[in-house]
Design a protein around this motif. Sequence first.
Motif, PDB file in Angstrom:
ATOM      1  N   MET A   1       0.833  -1.203   0.000  1.00  0.00           N
ATOM      2  CA  MET A   1       0.000   0.000   0.000  1.00  0.00           C
ATOM      3  C   MET A   1       0.873   1.260   0.000  1.00  0.00           C
ATOM      4  N   LEU A   2       1.877   1.296   0.880  1.00  0.00           N
ATOM      5  CA  LEU A   2       2.749   2.459   0.952  1.00  0.00           C
ATOM      6  C   LEU A   2       3.529   2.646  -0.343  1.00  0.00           C
ATOM      7  N   CYS A   3       3.920   1.549  -0.958  1.00  0.00           N
ATOM      8  CA  CYS A   3       4.649   1.604  -2.235  1.00  0.00           C
ATOM      9  C   CYS A   3       3.766   2.207  -3.337  1.00  0.00           C
ATOM     10  N   ARG A   4       2.480   1.831  -3.351  1.00  0.00           N
ATOM     11  CA  ARG A   4       1.542   2.375  -4.341  1.00  0.00           C
ATOM     12  C   ARG A   4       1.356   3.880  -4.168  1.00  0.00           C
ATOM     13  N   ILE A   5       1.258   4.318  -2.920  1.00  0.00           N
ATOM     14  CA  ILE A   5       1.087   5.743  -2.636  1.00  0.00           C
ATOM     15  C   ILE A   5       2.335   6.511  -3.057  1.00  0.00           C
ATOM     16  N   LYS A   6       3.497   5.951  -2.789  1.00  0.00           N
ATOM     17  CA  LYS A   6       4.757   6.587  -3.171  1.00  0.00           C
ATOM     18  C   LYS A   6       4.862   6.712  -4.696  1.00  0.00           C
ATOM     19  N   THR A   7       4.480   5.664  -5.407  1.00  0.00           N
ATOM     20  CA  THR A   7       4.501   5.684  -6.871  1.00  0.00           C
ATOM     21  C   THR A   7       3.521   6.713  -7.404  1.00  0.00           C
ATOM     22  N   TRP A   8       2.325   6.774  -6.818  1.00  0.00           N
ATOM     23  CA  TRP A   8       1.315   7.745  -7.224  1.00  0.00           C
ATOM     24  C   TRP A   8       1.842   9.166  -7.032  1.00  0.00           C
ATOM     25  N   ALA A   9       2.502   9.434  -5.897  1.00  0.00           N
ATOM     26  CA  ALA A   9       3.036  10.772  -5.621  1.00  0.00           C
ATOM     27  C   ALA A   9       4.141  11.126  -6.618  1.00  0.00           C
ATOM     28  N   GLN A  10       5.000  10.172  -6.954  1.00  0.00           N
ATOM     29  CA  GLN A  10       6.057  10.432  -7.935  1.00  0.00           C
ATOM     30  C   GLN A  10       5.465  10.709  -9.313  1.00  0.00           C
ATOM     31  N   ASN A  11       4.439   9.943  -9.682  1.00  0.00           N
ATOM     32  CA  ASN A  11       3.769  10.185 -10.971  1.00  0.00           C
ATOM     33  C   ASN A  11       3.090  11.549 -10.991  1.00  0.00           C
ATOM     34  N   LEU A  12       2.543  11.957  -9.859  1.00  0.00           N
ATOM     35  CA  LEU A  12       1.890  13.264  -9.762  1.00  0.00           C
ATOM     36  C   LEU A  12       2.915  14.392  -9.946  1.00  0.00           C
ATOM     37  N   LYS A  13       4.093  14.248  -9.338  1.00  0.00           N
ATOM     38  CA  LYS A  13       5.152  15.245  -9.518  1.00  0.00           C
ATOM     39  C   LYS A  13       5.589  15.305 -10.980  1.00  0.00           C
ATOM     40  N   ARG A  14       5.774  14.130 -11.568  1.00  0.00           N
ATOM     41  CA  ARG A  14       6.187  14.081 -12.970  1.00  0.00           C
ATOM     42  C   ARG A  14       5.123  14.691 -13.862  1.00  0.00           C
ATOM     43  N   ASP A  15       3.852  14.364 -13.598  1.00  0.00           N
ATOM     44  CA  ASP A  15       2.768  14.892 -14.425  1.00  0.00           C
ATOM     45  C   ASP A  15       2.604  16.399 -14.269  1.00  0.00           C
ATOM     46  N   SER A  16       2.873  16.941 -13.080  1.00  0.00           N
ATOM     47  CA  SER A  16       2.782  18.396 -12.925  1.00  0.00           C
ATOM     48  C   SER A  16       3.847  19.075 -13.783  1.00  0.00           C
TER      49      SER A  16
ATOM     50  N   ASP B   1      10.705  13.150 -17.253  1.00  0.00           N
ATOM     51  CA  ASP B   1      11.551  12.117 -16.655  1.00  0.00           C
ATOM     52  C   ASP B   1      13.023  12.385 -16.936  1.00  0.00           C
ATOM     53  N   GLU B   2      13.330  12.835 -18.142  1.00  0.00           N
ATOM     54  CA  GLU B   2      14.717  13.142 -18.517  1.00  0.00           C
ATOM     55  C   GLU B   2      15.283  14.287 -17.680  1.00  0.00           C
ATOM     56  N   ILE B   3      14.502  15.330 -17.560  1.00  0.00           N
ATOM     57  CA  ILE B   3      14.970  16.519 -16.844  1.00  0.00           C
ATOM     58  C   ILE B   3      15.139  16.211 -15.358  1.00  0.00           C
ATOM     59  N   GLY B   4      14.218  15.473 -14.795  1.00  0.00           N
ATOM     60  CA  GLY B   4      14.344  15.039 -13.407  1.00  0.00           C
ATOM     61  C   GLY B   4      13.800  16.007 -12.382  1.00  0.00           C
ATOM     62  N   GLN B   5      14.309  17.223 -12.339  1.00  0.00           N
ATOM     63  CA  GLN B   5      13.826  18.154 -11.327  1.00  0.00           C
ATOM     64  C   GLN B   5      12.728  19.026 -11.907  1.00  0.00           C
ATOM     65  N   ARG B   6      11.770  19.350 -11.074  1.00  0.00           N
ATOM     66  CA  ARG B   6      10.671  20.166 -11.561  1.00  0.00           C
ATOM     67  C   ARG B   6      10.969  21.647 -11.366  1.00  0.00           C
ATOM     68  N   PRO B   7      10.440  22.494 -12.236  1.00  0.00           N
ATOM     69  CA  PRO B   7      10.677  23.936 -12.103  1.00  0.00           C
ATOM     70  C   PRO B   7       9.833  24.527 -10.977  1.00  0.00           C
ATOM     71  N   VAL B   8      10.144  25.736 -10.616  1.00  0.00           N
ATOM     72  CA  VAL B   8       9.375  26.463  -9.609  1.00  0.00           C
ATOM     73  C   VAL B   8       8.643  27.580 -10.331  1.00  0.00           C
TER      74      VAL B   8
END
Length: 128
Positions: A1-16, A90-97
């Motif tokens: 369950m915790l792994c799924r939530i972590k993956t969802w949060a990472q996908n959300l960051k990537r999608d933003s 995914d390539e860039i890695g860090q998200r902008p501000v």
Amino acid sequence: MLCRIKTWAQNLKRDSHAVYLASRDPRVPWYAKVLAIGVAAYALSPIDLIPDFIPIVGYLDDLVIVPLGIWLVVSLIPGEVMAECRAKADEIGQRPVSRAGMIAIIVVWIIAAVLFGWIAYIAWRRLK
């Protein structure tokens, strides 16, 4: 369950970040761009509209508003464009501000404070 939530949060960051990239793509319809710019500015802003220190409601934007906004924008963007933007994110890695998002939220807080002060002043004058 915790792994799924972590993956969802990472996908959300990537999608933003991908939504931010998609807002600059000429293949995206204008109405999706407008919504993408707003959602990306809010999601990438270092300041929340509802501060996190406010119990329960403070985390509401992080748990409900941002994911729903990203979901709506992703549904409006053509699939191949979104796939390319996700790959770039995914390539860039860090998200902008988003400084524009931060400024917009600060302006909303200032307007709300001025409006609240004006209402309080009117109410105080009526009590006299």
